[in-house]
Scaffold this motif. Structure first.
Motif, PDB file in Angstrom:
ATOM      1  N   PRO A 168      36.744  50.792  29.010  1.00 55.96           N
ATOM      2  CA  PRO A 168      36.169  49.573  29.602  1.00 55.96           C
ATOM      3  C   PRO A 168      36.929  49.178  30.874  1.00 55.96           C
ATOM      4  O   PRO A 168      38.164  49.151  30.903  1.00 55.96           O
ATOM      5  N   ARG A 169      36.184  48.881  31.900  1.00 59.75           N
ATOM      6  CA  ARG A 169      36.804  48.556  33.193  1.00 59.75           C
ATOM      7  C   ARG A 169      37.605  47.261  33.116  1.00 59.75           C
ATOM      8  O   ARG A 169      38.609  47.089  33.826  1.00 59.75           O
ATOM      9  N   LYS A 170      37.195  46.357  32.232  1.00 54.49           N
ATOM     10  CA  LYS A 170      37.897  45.087  32.125  1.00 54.49           C
ATOM     11  C   LYS A 170      39.306  45.249  31.584  1.00 54.49           C
ATOM     12  O   LYS A 170      40.133  44.338  31.741  1.00 54.49           O
ATOM     13  N   ARG A 171      39.593  46.394  30.931  1.00 58.91           N
ATOM     14  CA  ARG A 171      40.950  46.624  30.452  1.00 58.91           C
ATOM     15  C   ARG A 171      41.898  47.064  31.580  1.00 58.91           C
ATOM     16  O   ARG A 171      43.114  47.078  31.378  1.00 58.91           O
ATOM     17  N   LEU A 172      41.337  47.420  32.739  1.00 62.31           N
ATOM     18  CA  LEU A 172      42.160  47.887  33.856  1.00 62.31           C
ATOM     19  C   LEU A 172      42.020  47.025  35.113  1.00 62.31           C
ATOM     20  O   LEU A 172      42.962  46.914  35.899  1.00 62.31           O
ATOM     21  N   ASP A 173      40.836  46.449  35.304  1.00 59.81           N
ATOM     22  CA  ASP A 173      40.541  45.732  36.543  1.00 59.81           C
ATOM     23  C   ASP A 173      41.070  44.308  36.463  1.00 59.81           C
ATOM     24  O   ASP A 173      40.901  43.636  35.443  1.00 59.81           O
ATOM     25  N   MET A 174      41.696  43.844  37.555  1.00 55.11           N
ATOM     26  CA  MET A 174      42.175  42.466  37.662  1.00 55.11           C
ATOM     27  C   MET A 174      41.142  41.650  38.430  1.00 55.11           C
ATOM     28  O   MET A 174      41.110  41.639  39.660  1.00 55.11           O
ATOM     29  N   GLY A 175      40.266  40.999  37.708  1.00 57.85           N
ATOM     30  CA  GLY A 175      39.235  40.205  38.361  1.00 57.85           C
ATOM     31  C   GLY A 175      39.786  39.026  39.139  1.00 57.85           C
ATOM     32  O   GLY A 175      39.128  38.500  40.028  1.00 57.85           O
ATOM     33  N   GLN A 176      40.988  38.572  38.833  1.00 58.68           N
ATOM     34  CA  GLN A 176      41.560  37.428  39.533  1.00 58.68           C
ATOM     35  C   GLN A 176      41.802  37.703  41.012  1.00 58.68           C
ATOM     36  O   GLN A 176      41.930  36.781  41.808  1.00 58.68           O
ATOM     37  N   LEU A 177      41.884  38.989  41.399  1.00 63.47           N
ATOM     38  CA  LEU A 177      42.109  39.304  42.800  1.00 63.47           C
ATOM     39  C   LEU A 177      40.966  38.795  43.659  1.00 63.47           C
ATOM     40  O   LEU A 177      41.174  38.178  44.707  1.00 63.47           O
TER      41      LEU A 177
END
Length: 460
Positions: A168-177
């Motif tokens: 899952p991308r959410k386990r690696l991607d930092m959406g806060q950026l």
């Protein structure tokens, strides 16, 4: 280059001088632009430092930890698949990984990878995941971040096939950026707009003050200005109104004194002229013997009146007259007609039609009358020409008289200097002062007709 600071001379290198010139060329010229730059430049620096602190520390630390977590689970899967020899055992483990580890693993027996490495996306997670995989496993791999926006596909080349792991991308991607970048840019734009609106109002008040000072310098009474803007600008406007009031009061008092002096000087001259006129013209006083003396005395009185009028005009400065829009062709024709009646030879006049100039008519009439009277005293023929020069009107008064030597032109514009040969020495001085009071200028040049050219410049 040398610069004096506190009484001492310091040598400034040319490189520093060139750097200062380069900085001045880059900086905005307007007060509004420089004020916005003062507000926005520290803001951008602060936002950049905050972004670097977030991106360079917190974001990278969290990204490394997320990448290490996913990589450790992939390593666990590889170790388990290497120990499990039966296909049904491997399938069982794949199902367990999908349910418990949120990793969708697909085994392709006998397959070979065609690409290696990783695709790139915004943020540090692609580099951190590739670095963690390269450190933890000894097999070639390929990380595809762009195949699916919700998952990251990791393909690992094993000796007997390829293992595909969809994490899952959410386990690696930092959406806060994205949120932080959007906040940085949005807040900068918002603050820029707010600062621009506030600074525009302050600059508007300063522009009103500058315009009022310019109009007052040209002798145009626009009345007191309304104090607006910041406290300092309001104080400057109030001080300007007080200064304007004091100057007007001073001018009024000065005009009153001049009027009294004019009356006191004209009264004895009038009595003297009347007494000369009432002298008997016949009888024992030998009228023929004294007639020439009487005429000479009358001429002296007339000359004294003319001198007094010139002195009073010079001291008065023609500053009390109101500025009006005057049609220049009609105005110059009236001046030329009066000059011709006084004996001035005017050959030609060239003025564009329908040309209106803001001026004090009586003061400017005195200016051109003085210039034409100078030509009459030198028995010169005059030509007038007017034309537009940008936002100014230029009037040329050319004659074919003896002219003035270039080295004496600055001298004859001084008070009482041009009258050493004839006149009061105030004609050219008064004419120049009136032109400058209108915001223009009067200069002396060589005329193409052999005499003197007087250039009068008046702003529109």
């Amino acid at each position: 280059m040398r610069k004096r600071v506190f009484g001492r001379l310091f040598f400034v290198p040319n490189q520093t001088r060139n750097m200062e010139k380069s900085i001045r060329r880059v900086l905005p010229r307007s007060f509004l632009g420089r004020s916005l730059l003062i507000v926005l430049f520290p803001l951008l620096i602060t936002q950049g430092i905050a972004l670097e602190l977030f991106y360079g520390n917190f974001l990278q630390v969290v990204s490394r930890r997320l990448s290490d977590s996913v990589t450790s689970e992939i390593v666990l899967s590889l170790n388990a698949l290497e120990r499990l020899k039966q296909p049904e055992d491997k399938q069982w483990f794949v199902e367990q990984a999908r349910q418990n580890l949120q990793l969708v693993e697909t085994w392709h027996g006998g397959a070979r990878l065609r690409r290696f490495g990783s695709t790139h996306v915004l943020g540090p997670m692609d580099e951190d995941l590739a670095r963690a995989l390269q450190t933890s496993i000894s097999y070639p791999f390929f990380v595809n971040w762009r195949q699916n926006p919700r998952t990251v596909k990791i393909s690992i080349q094993l000796p007997d096939g390829v293992l595909d792991v969809d994490a899952p991308r959410k386990r690696l991607d930092m959406g806060q950026l994205w949120l932080f970048v959007a906040w940085t840019l949005g807040s900068t734009v918002l603050l820029s707009v707010i600062a621009s609106l506030f600074m525009r109002q302050q600059v508007k008040a300063i522009r009103l003050l500058a315009r009022a000072a310019e109009q007052f310098g040209l002798g145009r009474d626009t009345g007191p200005i309304r104090p607006v803007g910041a406290q300092e600008v309001r104080k400057a406007a109030v001080a300007f109104n007080r200064m304007q009031e004091r100057i007007f009061r001073f001018v009024s008092q000065r005009m009153g004194v001049l009027a009294g002096v004019s009356h006191d000087l004209r009264t004895p001259l009038t009595r003297l002229r009347l007494s000369l006129a009432m002298l008997p013209q016949s009888g024992a006083l030998q009228a023929e013997d004294i007639r020439q003396d009487v005429e000479d005395m009358v001429g002296d009185v007339v000359e004294m009146e003319h001198m007094i009028e010139s002195y009073l005009a010079f001291a008065r400065g023609e500053g009390a007259e109101t500025v009006t829009q005057v049609e220049l062709p009609t105005f110059l024709e009236d001046v030329v007609a009066a000059a011709r009646r006084a004996g001035v030879r005017v050959e030609a006049i060239d003025v564009p039609p329908d040309l209106k100039v803001p001026m004090r008519p009586d003061a400017m009439r005195r200016t051109f009358a003085n210039l034409l009277d100078n030509a009459r005293r030198h028995d010169a023929c005059v030509r007038l020409k007017a034309y537009l020069a940008g936002r100014n009107v230029c009037v040329l008064v050319d004659d074919d008289g003896p002219g003035i030597q270039p080295e004496r032109r600055a001298l004859v514009l001084r008070a009482f200097e041009s009258g050493r040969s004839s006149g009061t020495g105030l004609g050219l001085t008064i004419a120049r002062d009136i032109a400058r009071a209108h915001g223009g200028e009067l200069t002396l040049e060589d005329s193409p007709f052999g005499g003197l050219r007087v250039r009068v410049i008046l702003p529109l």
